[in-house]
Scaffold this motif. Structure first.
Motif, PDB file in Angstrom:
ATOM      1  N   ARG A  73       0.838  -1.189   0.000  1.00 35.47           N
ATOM      2  CA  ARG A  73       0.000   0.000   0.000  1.00 35.47           C
ATOM      3  C   ARG A  73       0.877   1.244   0.000  1.00 35.47           C
ATOM      4  O   ARG A  73       1.824   1.359   0.764  1.00 35.47           O
ATOM      5  CB  ARG A  73      -0.908  -0.009   1.229  1.00 35.47           C
ATOM      6  CG  ARG A  73      -1.901   1.149   1.287  1.00 35.47           C
ATOM      7  CD  ARG A  73      -2.885   0.904   2.433  1.00 35.47           C
ATOM      8  NE  ARG A  73      -3.863   1.969   2.510  1.00 35.47           N
ATOM      9  CZ  ARG A  73      -3.736   3.042   3.286  1.00 35.47           C
ATOM     10  NH1 ARG A  73      -2.652   3.156   4.051  1.00 35.47           N
ATOM     11  NH2 ARG A  73      -4.675   3.971   3.318  1.00 35.47           N
ATOM     12  N   ALA A  74       0.572   2.185  -0.874  1.00 32.26           N
ATOM     13  CA  ALA A  74       1.372   3.401  -0.972  1.00 32.26           C
ATOM     14  C   ALA A  74       1.263   4.204   0.308  1.00 32.26           C
ATOM     15  O   ALA A  74       0.189   4.298   0.906  1.00 32.26           O
ATOM     16  CB  ALA A  74       0.901   4.234  -2.164  1.00 32.26           C
ATOM     17  N   PRO A  75       2.363   4.799   0.788  1.00 35.18           N
ATOM     18  CA  PRO A  75       2.312   5.609   2.002  1.00 35.18           C
ATOM     19  C   PRO A  75       1.415   6.824   1.809  1.00 35.18           C
ATOM     20  O   PRO A  75       1.304   7.365   0.706  1.00 35.18           O
ATOM     21  CB  PRO A  75       3.776   6.019   2.210  1.00 35.18           C
ATOM     22  CG  PRO A  75       4.406   5.896   0.862  1.00 35.18           C
ATOM     23  CD  PRO A  75       3.706   4.774   0.177  1.00 35.18           C
ATOM     24  N   GLN A  76       0.808   7.261   2.902  1.00 38.76           N
ATOM     25  CA  GLN A  76      -0.183   8.336   2.824  1.00 38.76           C
ATOM     26  C   GLN A  76       0.294   9.642   3.464  1.00 38.76           C
ATOM     27  O   GLN A  76      -0.446  10.632   3.442  1.00 38.76           O
ATOM     28  CB  GLN A  76      -1.475   7.880   3.506  1.00 38.76           C
ATOM     29  CG  GLN A  76      -2.081   6.617   2.911  1.00 38.76           C
ATOM     30  CD  GLN A  76      -2.436   6.787   1.440  1.00 38.76           C
ATOM     31  OE1 GLN A  76      -3.135   7.731   1.078  1.00 38.76           O
ATOM     32  NE2 GLN A  76      -1.958   5.880   0.605  1.00 38.76           N
ATOM     33  N   THR A  77       1.481   9.651   4.036  1.00 36.61           N
ATOM     34  CA  THR A  77       1.998  10.863   4.670  1.00 36.61           C
ATOM     35  C   THR A  77       3.449  11.090   4.253  1.00 36.61           C
ATOM     36  O   THR A  77       4.147  10.149   3.847  1.00 36.61           O
ATOM     37  CB  THR A  77       1.943  10.766   6.202  1.00 36.61           C
ATOM     38  OG1 THR A  77       2.832   9.719   6.643  1.00 36.61           O
ATOM     39  CG2 THR A  77       0.519  10.470   6.678  1.00 36.61           C
ATOM     40  N   ARG A  78       3.893  12.337   4.398  1.00 33.99           N
ATOM     41  CA  ARG A  78       5.292  12.642   4.105  1.00 33.99           C
ATOM     42  C   ARG A  78       6.217  11.816   4.996  1.00 33.99           C
ATOM     43  O   ARG A  78       7.247  11.310   4.541  1.00 33.99           O
ATOM     44  CB  ARG A  78       5.562  14.135   4.336  1.00 33.99           C
ATOM     45  CG  ARG A  78       5.125  15.044   3.197  1.00 33.99           C
ATOM     46  CD  ARG A  78       5.157  16.494   3.621  1.00 33.99           C
ATOM     47  NE  ARG A  78       6.473  16.965   4.003  1.00 33.99           N
ATOM     48  CZ  ARG A  78       7.222  17.787   3.256  1.00 33.99           C
ATOM     49  NH1 ARG A  78       6.771  18.204   2.071  1.00 33.99           N
ATOM     50  NH2 ARG A  78       8.388  18.201   3.684  1.00 33.99           N
ATOM     51  N   GLU A  79       5.841  11.692   6.274  1.00 32.15           N
ATOM     52  CA  GLU A  79       6.686  10.962   7.226  1.00 32.15           C
ATOM     53  C   GLU A  79       6.872   9.506   6.804  1.00 32.15           C
ATOM     54  O   GLU A  79       7.948   8.935   6.975  1.00 32.15           O
ATOM     55  CB  GLU A  79       6.081  11.030   8.624  1.00 32.15           C
ATOM     56  CG  GLU A  79       6.115  12.406   9.265  1.00 32.15           C
ATOM     57  CD  GLU A  79       5.136  13.395   8.642  1.00 32.15           C
ATOM     58  OE1 GLU A  79       4.159  12.941   7.980  1.00 32.15           O
ATOM     59  OE2 GLU A  79       5.340  14.606   8.797  1.00 32.15           O
ATOM     60  N   ALA A  80       5.824   8.901   6.255  1.00 29.31           N
ATOM     61  CA  ALA A  80       5.914   7.508   5.826  1.00 29.31           C
ATOM     62  C   ALA A  80       6.707   7.364   4.530  1.00 29.31           C
ATOM     63  O   ALA A  80       7.285   6.299   4.253  1.00 29.31           O
ATOM     64  CB  ALA A  80       4.508   6.933   5.640  1.00 29.31           C
ATOM     65  N   ILE A  81       6.749   8.421   3.742  1.00 34.41           N
ATOM     66  CA  ILE A  81       7.467   8.378   2.465  1.00 34.41           C
ATOM     67  C   ILE A  81       8.970   8.520   2.665  1.00 34.41           C
ATOM     68  O   ILE A  81       9.769   7.931   1.920  1.00 34.41           O
ATOM     69  CB  ILE A  81       6.955   9.499   1.528  1.00 34.41           C
ATOM     70  CG1 ILE A  81       5.481   9.285   1.187  1.00 34.41           C
ATOM     71  CG2 ILE A  81       7.769   9.550   0.229  1.00 34.41           C
ATOM     72  CD1 ILE A  81       4.830  10.475   0.504  1.00 34.41           C
ATOM     73  N   LEU A  89       3.951   5.667  -5.427  1.00 34.92           N
ATOM     74  CA  LEU A  89       3.211   6.897  -5.690  1.00 34.92           C
ATOM     75  C   LEU A  89       3.494   7.404  -7.095  1.00 34.92           C
ATOM     76  O   LEU A  89       4.641   7.365  -7.554  1.00 34.92           O
ATOM     77  CB  LEU A  89       3.594   7.982  -4.683  1.00 34.92           C
ATOM     78  CG  LEU A  89       3.242   7.716  -3.222  1.00 34.92           C
ATOM     79  CD1 LEU A  89       3.929   8.748  -2.323  1.00 34.92           C
ATOM     80  CD2 LEU A  89       1.738   7.754  -3.025  1.00 34.92           C
ATOM     81  N   GLY A  90       2.470   7.897  -7.756  1.00 33.28           N
ATOM     82  CA  GLY A  90       2.657   8.514  -9.055  1.00 33.28           C
ATOM     83  C   GLY A  90       3.337   9.864  -8.921  1.00 33.28           C
ATOM     84  O   GLY A  90       3.432  10.431  -7.822  1.00 33.28           O
ATOM     85  N   LYS A  91       3.794  10.399 -10.046  1.00 33.35           N
ATOM     86  CA  LYS A  91       4.513  11.672 -10.007  1.00 33.35           C
ATOM     87  C   LYS A  91       3.635  12.790  -9.455  1.00 33.35           C
ATOM     88  O   LYS A  91       4.112  13.666  -8.730  1.00 33.35           O
ATOM     89  CB  LYS A  91       5.035  12.017 -11.400  1.00 33.35           C
ATOM     90  CG  LYS A  91       6.103  11.050 -11.883  1.00 33.35           C
ATOM     91  CD  LYS A  91       6.607  11.409 -13.265  1.00 33.35           C
ATOM     92  CE  LYS A  91       7.647  10.395 -13.750  1.00 33.35           C
ATOM     93  NZ  LYS A  91       8.137  10.719 -15.113  1.00 33.35           N
ATOM     94  N   GLY A  92       2.342  12.776  -9.780  1.00 32.72           N
ATOM     95  CA  GLY A  92       1.445  13.795  -9.266  1.00 32.72           C
ATOM     96  C   GLY A  92       1.360  13.769  -7.753  1.00 32.72           C
ATOM     97  O   GLY A  92       1.381  14.817  -7.095  1.00 32.72           O
ATOM     98  N   SER A  93       1.293  12.567  -7.198  1.00 33.62           N
ATOM     99  CA  SER A  93       1.230  12.435  -5.736  1.00 33.62           C
ATOM    100  C   SER A  93       2.546  12.864  -5.091  1.00 33.62           C
ATOM    101  O   SER A  93       2.559  13.496  -4.025  1.00 33.62           O
ATOM    102  CB  SER A  93       0.904  10.991  -5.358  1.00 33.62           C
ATOM    103  OG  SER A  93      -0.378  10.626  -5.803  1.00 33.62           O
ATOM    104  N   LEU A  94       3.647  12.518  -5.744  1.00 38.27           N
ATOM    105  CA  LEU A  94       4.944  12.918  -5.201  1.00 38.27           C
ATOM    106  C   LEU A  94       5.056  14.437  -5.136  1.00 38.27           C
ATOM    107  O   LEU A  94       5.521  15.002  -4.140  1.00 38.27           O
ATOM    108  CB  LEU A  94       6.078  12.332  -6.051  1.00 38.27           C
ATOM    109  CG  LEU A  94       6.293  10.824  -5.918  1.00 38.27           C
ATOM    110  CD1 LEU A  94       7.271  10.333  -6.972  1.00 38.27           C
ATOM    111  CD2 LEU A  94       6.808  10.463  -4.523  1.00 38.27           C
TER     112      LEU A  94
END
Length: 206
Positions: free
Chosen positions: A2-10, A37-42
């Motif tokens: 599952r893709a991380p949902q917060t900056r801290e998790a990324i 994460l896709g580029k837009g999410s990044l």
């Protein structure tokens, strides 16, 4: 995954991507694959792009070292315990020589130009914190600074050499030798005999 949902998790995923590919080689495609994460999410999480990602990773590293190593070295009333903990934390953080120092890797690449002040501050803080612990343990100030410089240099050199030779055990042997040198310096500072190898092993593990 599952893709991380917060900056801290990324951030941990970004750090490992930079460790694997270097700053220049860590393309957005590689980062996207590692994080899921896709580029837009990044760009949603890091509008400044890859430079902001690297800056945030450095902030995370700085905070970890300050809390776990540098502050105890500067403030622990038992300098010997602080130095033992520093060596143990170093071994654990760098996974016994299997994990490169990202700040060191940045320092050796063209990335240094973008983060020079922070890279310099990281290594200076480590050196000065070790010197502070040694000085509290009775080591003369000039000697403490020299030994602290040698300690940080040995750790960084061992990480590179262990990686180059594919011999993580080299890093552990370096940590053990540093433990002996630091214990000896504290013993001299307190007017005690230089410890034997066996005594030093007990010092490091106590």
């Amino acid at each position: 995954m599952r893709a991380p949902q917060t900056r801290e998790a990324i951030l941990p995923l970004l750090a490992e991507t930079f460790r694997e590919h270097g700053y220049e080689g860590a393309s957005l495609s590689a980062i996207s694959r590692r994080t899921g994460l896709g580029k837009g999410s990044l760009y949603h999480f890091f509008p400044g792009g890859k430079e902001e990602m690297a800056a945030c990773v450095l902030t995370e590293i700085e905070a970890w070292f300050e809390a776990r190593m540098f502050r105890p070295l500067r403030e622990d009333p038992d300098p010997a315990a602080a130095l033992r903990a520093m060596l143990a934390e170093t071994d654990g953080y760098f996974r016994s020589g299997r994990r490169i120092c990202l700040v060191g890797a940045f320092a050796l690449s063209t990335t240094r130009d973008a983060f020079a002040r922070r890279i310099d501050a990281y290594f200076a803080a480590w050196r000065d914190a070790v010197a502070a612990a040694l000085a509290r343990g009775g080591v003369a100030e000039a000697r403490a600074l020299d030994l602290a410089e040698e300690t940080v240099t040995a750790i960084q050199g061992a990480l590179v050499t262990a990686s180059a030779l594919q011999d993580p055990g080299l890093f552990g042997r370096t940590i053990a030798r540093l433990a002996l040198r630091l214990a000896a310096a504290l013993g001299e500072g307190a007017g005690r005999p230089i410890p034997t190898v066996v005594e030093n092993d007990l010092w490091f593990r106590s």
